[in-house]
Design an enzyme around this catalytic site. Structure first.
Site, PDB file in Angstrom:
ATOM      1  N   LYS A  55       7.641   0.599  12.366  1.00  8.93           N
ATOM      2  CA  LYS A  55       6.900   0.671  11.105  1.00  8.93           C
ATOM      3  C   LYS A  55       5.808   1.738  11.189  1.00  8.93           C
ATOM      4  O   LYS A  55       5.616   2.534  10.256  1.00  8.93           O
ATOM      5  CB  LYS A  55       6.287  -0.697  10.794  1.00  8.93           C
ATOM      6  N   PHE A  56       5.102   1.765  12.310  1.00  5.93           N
ATOM      7  CA  PHE A  56       4.044   2.755  12.506  1.00  5.93           C
ATOM      8  C   PHE A  56       4.619   4.171  12.542  1.00  5.93           C
ATOM      9  O   PHE A  56       4.024   5.108  11.997  1.00  5.93           O
ATOM     10  CB  PHE A  56       3.296   2.460  13.806  1.00  5.93           C
ATOM     11  N   ASN A  57       5.768   4.316  13.144  1.00  7.60           N
ATOM     12  CA  ASN A  57       6.411   5.629  13.202  1.00  7.60           C
ATOM     13  C   ASN A  57       6.748   6.128  11.805  1.00  7.60           C
ATOM     14  O   ASN A  57       6.592   7.323  11.503  1.00  7.60           O
ATOM     15  CB  ASN A  57       7.674   5.548  14.061  1.00  7.60           C
ATOM     16  N   ARG A  58       7.181   5.218  10.926  1.00  3.45           N
ATOM     17  CA  ARG A  58       7.475   5.604   9.542  1.00  3.45           C
ATOM     18  C   ARG A  58       6.203   6.022   8.817  1.00  3.45           C
ATOM     19  O   ARG A  58       6.211   6.974   8.024  1.00  3.45           O
ATOM     20  CB  ARG A  58       8.167   4.449   8.799  1.00  3.45           C
ATOM     21  N   CYS A 164     -15.689   8.313   3.467  1.00  2.00           N
ATOM     22  CA  CYS A 164     -14.969   9.541   3.148  1.00  2.00           C
ATOM     23  C   CYS A 164     -15.526  10.327   1.960  1.00  2.00           C
ATOM     24  O   CYS A 164     -15.214  11.504   1.807  1.00  2.00           O
ATOM     25  CB  CYS A 164     -13.498   9.214   2.900  1.00  2.00           C
ATOM     26  N   LEU A 267      -8.065  -1.509   3.433  1.00  2.00           N
ATOM     27  CA  LEU A 267      -7.573  -0.633   2.372  1.00  2.00           C
ATOM     28  C   LEU A 267      -6.645  -1.396   1.450  1.00  2.00           C
ATOM     29  O   LEU A 267      -5.691  -2.024   1.903  1.00  2.00           O
ATOM     30  CB  LEU A 267      -6.816   0.542   3.020  1.00  2.00           C
ATOM     31  N   GLY A 305      -7.554  11.963   1.368  1.00  2.00           N
ATOM     32  CA  GLY A 305      -7.506  10.591   1.843  1.00  2.00           C
ATOM     33  C   GLY A 305      -6.154  10.203   2.403  1.00  2.00           C
ATOM     34  O   GLY A 305      -6.046   9.312   3.234  1.00  2.00           O
ATOM     35  N   GLY A 306      -5.122  10.884   1.966  1.00  2.00           N
ATOM     36  CA  GLY A 306      -3.758  10.625   2.401  1.00  2.00           C
ATOM     37  C   GLY A 306      -2.808  11.200   1.371  1.00  2.00           C
ATOM     38  O   GLY A 306      -3.210  11.475   0.228  1.00  2.00           O
ATOM     39  N   PRO A 307      -1.555  11.407   1.726  1.00  2.00           N
ATOM     40  CA  PRO A 307      -0.620  12.043   0.792  1.00  2.00           C
ATOM     41  C   PRO A 307      -0.409  11.253  -0.486  1.00  2.00           C
ATOM     42  O   PRO A 307      -0.209  11.842  -1.553  1.00  2.00           O
ATOM     43  CB  PRO A 307       0.680  12.153   1.609  1.00  2.00           C
TER      44      PRO A 307
END
Length: 392
Positions: A55-58, A164, A267, A305-307
């Site tokens: 899951k983390f890899n994804r 942020c 989050l 913040g992220g894609p």
């Protein structure tokens, strides 16, 4: 005898606050996103959690990040295993590392900005320092002032645990200082290291996993002043206006809590929607007085913040793909460095503009916007005006 009004007017600058130099720095230790899942689960002694690792890899694959710079090394984690455990008591050692390294990393960026500015450091009248990493008294601002050898009379502002959005906060603060103190030269520094948030994985904390995949370490610095002396200073961007707002009923959307285990990160899944649904109101309030309503006519500096956040903002505002190129580049090369990010993006913007021989520091455009997003859910909006590029 001068009146109070005359005295106050004499203290104020005539022109808008202007960014006069930019510097950035990172730790030496670099990690690549393509093999970070293997690294992360190895150093946290979690290789038995095979499904969570997948899951983390994804998450890493979807992050649009190529590499990040991180102060923590495998050797440090071997020496201090509680940092790599999930929710183990570790604040003391985290603080010990942070309080030494945050000012040092900030110094590296500040020295680059001072070198570019080219003026004696004795001319720095104010210091604004921001970090989400650690708290102490006297603070990182005091340590940095000493590391740089600034005047003992330098007027310091220390901002802790803003998160942020604080890259916008420091510019708003510097703008007020520069415009209300004639001749002021404000050194602004953001320095962030993930020692405070790093920890091992848990099935019960997927939002923490997202943070482990996104955040990196870095520091950035700018020098801000009004009425620049163009014979010895090179203006880059004018800070025309700055505002802050928070989205009602979103206090827990992005949140952090400093505890015995370090800084925990939380989050909500709908953060991209919350930001994208509220960003146009901020744009309208900022640019209506200037008669601007075409968001594609602006150059863009947005906190990465992220894609998912960038994609949502892009779609909501019908932005051309190139508008967030500088932001996506910084995300790809450094990850999310919290408050330091937007100043990295400003640096990328002006370098790209000069390399491309654009007419202005804003990719040939006159007006731009800088956005910071973070806990609250807070949005910082800074209206920028570019400067014509000078070619020798």
């Amino acid at each position: 005898m001068a009146s109070v009004e005359e005295f106050r007017n004499a203290q104020r600058a005539k022109g808008p606050a202007t960014i006069l130099a930019i510097g950035t720095a990172t730790p030496d230790h670099c990690v690549y996103q393509s093999d970070y899942a293997d690294y992360y689960f190895r150093v946290t002694k979690s290789e038995h959690m095979t499904e969570l690792k997948k899951k983390f890899n994804r998450i890493c694959d979807k992050s649009m990040i190529k590499k990040r710079y991180i102060h923590l090394t495998e050797e440090m984690l071997e020496e201090h295993p509680n940092i790599g455990a999930y929710m183990a008591p570790s604040l003391n050692i985290r603080q010990e590392i942070i309080t030494a390294e945050v000012p040092r990393l900030g110094r590296d960026a500040a020295l680059k900005a001072l070198k570019e500015w080219g003026q004696p450091k004795s001319k720095i009248t104010h210091l604004v320092f921001c970090t989400t990493s650690g708290v102490e008294m006297p603070g990182a601002d005091y340590k940095l002032a000493n590391l740089l050898g600034l005047e003992t009379s330098v007027r310091r502002v220390m901002l802790y645990h803003q998160g942020c959005y604080a890259g916008g906060t420091v510019l708003r603060t510097a703008k007020d200082l520069a415009e209300n103190n004639a001749g002021a030269r404000v050194l602004v520094v953001c320095s962030e290291i993930t020692v405070v948030t790093f920890r091992g994985p848990s099935e019960d904390a997927l939002d923490s996993l997202v943070g482990q995949a996104l955040f990196g370490d870095g520091s950035s610095a700018v020098i801000v002043g009004s009425d620049p002396d163009v014979s010895i200073e090179r203006p880059l961007f004018q800070l025309v206006s700055a505002a802050q707002t928070f989205i009602p009923n979103s206090a827990g959307a992005i949140a952090g809590n400093l505890r015995e285990v370090g800084l925990t990160f939380h989050l909500w899944p709908n953060v991209p929607t919350l930001i994208s649904e509220n960003i146009e109101k901020c744009l309208t309030q900022a640019f209506d007085p200037l008669g601007i309503s075409d968001w594609n006519s602006l150059f863009w500096i947005a906190h990465p913040g992220g894609p998912a956040i960038l994609d949502a903002v892009e779609a909501k505002l019908n932005l051309e793909k190139k508008k967030l190129e500088a932001t996506r580049h910084v995300l790809s090369e450094y990850g999310n460095m919290s408050s330091a990010c937007v100043l990295f993006i400003l640096d990328e913007m002006r370098k790209k503009s000069l390399k491309g021989e654009n007419a202005t520091t804003g990719e040939g455009l006159d007006w731009g916007v800088l956005f910071g997003f973070g806990p609250g859910l807070t949005i910082e909006t800074v209206v920028l005006h570019s400067i014509p590029t000078v070619t020798n």
